[in-house]
Design a protein around this motif. Structure first.
Motif, PDB file in Angstrom:
ATOM      1  N   HIS A 186       0.879  -1.180   0.000  1.00 20.19           N
ATOM      2  CA  HIS A 186       0.000   0.000   0.000  1.00 20.19           C
ATOM      3  C   HIS A 186       0.907   1.218   0.000  1.00 20.19           C
ATOM      4  N   LEU A 187       1.001   1.876  -1.139  1.00 16.65           N
ATOM      5  CA  LEU A 187       1.863   3.042  -1.286  1.00 16.65           C
ATOM      6  C   LEU A 187       1.100   4.299  -0.881  1.00 16.65           C
ATOM      7  N   LEU A 188       1.726   5.115  -0.067  1.00 13.56           N
ATOM      8  CA  LEU A 188       1.057   6.301   0.495  1.00 13.56           C
ATOM      9  C   LEU A 188       1.634   7.579  -0.077  1.00 13.56           C
ATOM     10  N   PRO A 189       0.812   8.624  -0.203  1.00 14.12           N
ATOM     11  CA  PRO A 189       1.324   9.908  -0.679  1.00 14.12           C
ATOM     12  C   PRO A 189       2.160  10.621   0.370  1.00 14.12           C
ATOM     13  N   ALA A 190       2.859  11.646  -0.066  1.00  9.56           N
ATOM     14  CA  ALA A 190       3.761  12.392   0.823  1.00  9.56           C
ATOM     15  C   ALA A 190       3.010  12.945   2.027  1.00  9.56           C
ATOM     16  N   GLY A 191       3.628  12.791   3.204  1.00  7.72           N
ATOM     17  CA  GLY A 191       3.038  13.324   4.425  1.00  7.72           C
ATOM     18  C   GLY A 191       2.116  12.368   5.140  1.00  7.72           C
ATOM     19  N   PHE A 192       1.666  11.297   4.465  1.00  6.06           N
ATOM     20  CA  PHE A 192       0.788  10.318   5.084  1.00  6.06           C
ATOM     21  C   PHE A 192       1.633   9.250   5.779  1.00  6.06           C
ATOM     22  N   THR A 193       1.196   8.821   6.965  1.00  7.31           N
ATOM     23  CA  THR A 193       1.954   7.830   7.724  1.00  7.31           C
ATOM     24  C   THR A 193       1.058   6.681   8.155  1.00  7.31           C
ATOM     25  N   LEU A 194       1.636   5.510   8.228  1.00  8.34           N
ATOM     26  CA  LEU A 194       0.903   4.324   8.644  1.00  8.34           C
ATOM     27  C   LEU A 194       0.725   4.334  10.154  1.00  8.34           C
ATOM     28  N   ALA A 195      -0.535   4.234  10.626  1.00  4.12           N
ATOM     29  CA  ALA A 195      -0.817   4.241  12.058  1.00  4.12           C
ATOM     30  C   ALA A 195      -1.036   2.832  12.602  1.00  4.12           C
ATOM     31  N   ALA A 196      -1.659   1.965  11.815  1.00  2.00           N
ATOM     32  CA  ALA A 196      -1.934   0.598  12.259  1.00  2.00           C
ATOM     33  C   ALA A 196      -2.254  -0.260  11.039  1.00  2.00           C
ATOM     34  N   ALA A 197      -2.131  -1.567  11.210  1.00  2.00           N
ATOM     35  CA  ALA A 197      -2.429  -2.486  10.106  1.00  2.00           C
ATOM     36  C   ALA A 197      -2.945  -3.803  10.655  1.00  2.00           C
ATOM     37  N   GLU A 198      -3.820  -4.440   9.900  1.00  2.00           N
ATOM     38  CA  GLU A 198      -4.389  -5.734  10.285  1.00  2.00           C
ATOM     39  C   GLU A 198      -4.374  -6.660   9.072  1.00  2.00           C
ATOM     40  N   PRO A 199      -3.650  -7.768   9.120  1.00  2.00           N
ATOM     41  CA  PRO A 199      -2.738  -8.146  10.214  1.00  2.00           C
ATOM     42  C   PRO A 199      -1.501  -7.249  10.261  1.00  2.00           C
ATOM     43  N   GLU A 212       4.968  -5.141   7.726  1.00  2.00           N
ATOM     44  CA  GLU A 212       6.217  -4.392   7.631  1.00  2.00           C
ATOM     45  C   GLU A 212       5.897  -3.046   6.998  1.00  2.00           C
ATOM     46  N   THR A 213       6.792  -2.094   7.129  1.00  2.00           N
ATOM     47  CA  THR A 213       6.565  -0.772   6.547  1.00  2.00           C
ATOM     48  C   THR A 213       7.727  -0.405   5.641  1.00  2.00           C
ATOM     49  N   ASP A 214       7.409   0.214   4.543  1.00  2.00           N
ATOM     50  CA  ASP A 214       8.425   0.653   3.586  1.00  2.00           C
ATOM     51  C   ASP A 214       7.816   1.802   2.782  1.00  2.00           C
ATOM     52  N   GLY A 215       7.608   2.955   3.445  1.00  2.00           N
ATOM     53  CA  GLY A 215       6.907   4.043   2.802  1.00  2.00           C
ATOM     54  C   GLY A 215       5.416   3.806   2.749  1.00  2.00           C
ATOM     55  N   GLY A 216       4.925   2.835   3.519  1.00  2.00           N
ATOM     56  CA  GLY A 216       3.525   2.432   3.524  1.00  2.00           C
ATOM     57  C   GLY A 216       3.439   1.023   4.082  1.00  2.00           C
ATOM     58  N   ALA A 217       2.284   0.404   3.979  1.00  2.00           N
ATOM     59  CA  ALA A 217       2.118  -0.962   4.490  1.00  2.00           C
ATOM     60  C   ALA A 217       2.578  -1.974   3.443  1.00  2.00           C
ATOM     61  N   ALA A 218       3.112  -3.110   3.904  1.00  2.00           N
ATOM     62  CA  ALA A 218       3.534  -4.184   2.998  1.00  2.00           C
ATOM     63  C   ALA A 218       3.300  -5.524   3.683  1.00  2.00           C
ATOM     64  N   TRP A 219       2.514  -6.374   3.043  1.00  2.00           N
ATOM     65  CA  TRP A 219       2.219  -7.702   3.580  1.00  2.00           C
ATOM     66  C   TRP A 219       2.787  -8.783   2.671  1.00  2.00           C
ATOM     67  N   ARG A 220       3.033  -9.958   3.259  1.00  2.00           N
ATOM     68  CA  ARG A 220       3.372 -11.164   2.508  1.00  2.00           C
ATOM     69  C   ARG A 220       2.203 -12.125   2.674  1.00  2.00           C
TER      70      ARG A 220
END
Length: 201
Positions: A69-82, A85-93
């Motif tokens: 999940h790629l996020l625009p500038a200034g946006f930050t990941l607060a939580a994820a389910e499940p 990992e984070t890399d400029g946004g959410a990343a799941w396997r």
């Protein structure tokens, strides 16, 4: 079959990408991303919840896919389910078999319009992706790729408008502090008056 043309850059917490072309659905993988809020307007500093669905409509099983999940500038990941990992946004396997779906979700805190203007946005060129309300438009994109990220299987986007906070909402704590100070002052005056009357008696 058309392929994705992907260029990506990581900077200041932002995964910036430009994707062109049509999704290669021959893989049988299809992804959708939706904001849980009905309005197409997000206020600066608000948290936004996203629901992500990955479906395998093909006959092949995938043991290790990367959902980003790629996020625009200034946006930050607060939580994820499940958890993710984070890399400029959410990343799941994920692993997914034929006919199966995988439900994911995350919560993102919106930045400011200035951050959006200064950063590069994630954009997927789609003919049905129009402007969304007033304010600064932004796009979040979810992509599914093979574990080595060589083959992009599908991408989907959600677009909305970022607007300023509700008037007065950003400074509610000032009003609360003022009210608290007024209360303390009132109690202090009452104590002084009580002592003064007691001394006169």
């Amino acid at each position: 079959m058309q392929h994705w043309n992907l260029t990506a850059a990581i900077g200041t917490g932002l995964a910036a990408a430009v994707l062109t072309g049509a999704a290669a659905h021959a893989s049988g993988i299809a992804v959708t991303v939706e904001r849980t809020a009905e309005a197409d307007v997000v206020r600066e500093g608000e948290t936004v919840e996203y629901a992500i669905t990955v479906a395998n409509t093909g006959e092949e099983s995938y043991e290790d896919l990367r959902v980003s999940h790629l996020l625009p500038a200034g946006f930050t990941l607060a939580a994820a389910e499940p958890a993710t990992e984070t890399d400029g946004g959410a990343a799941w396997r994920i692993s997914i078999g034929p006919g199966e779906t995988v439900e994911l979700g995350d919560t993102v805190e919106a930045g400011t319009g200035e951050q959006l203007q200064e950063g590069r946005l994630v954009v997927v060129e789609q003919p049905d992706l129009g402007a969304a309300g007033d304010g600064t438009g932004f796009t979040t994109t979810v992509c599914v790729a093979t574990a080595d990220e060589v083959h992009m299987l599908d991408c989907a986007s959600d677009q909305a408008a970022l607007v300023a906070p509700a008037e007065g909402g950003a400074h509610w704590w000032l009003w609360a502090a003022a009210a608290g100070a007024a209360g303390v002052l009132a109690v202090g005056l009452w104590v002084l008056l009580t002592r003064s009357r007691g001394a006169r008696a």
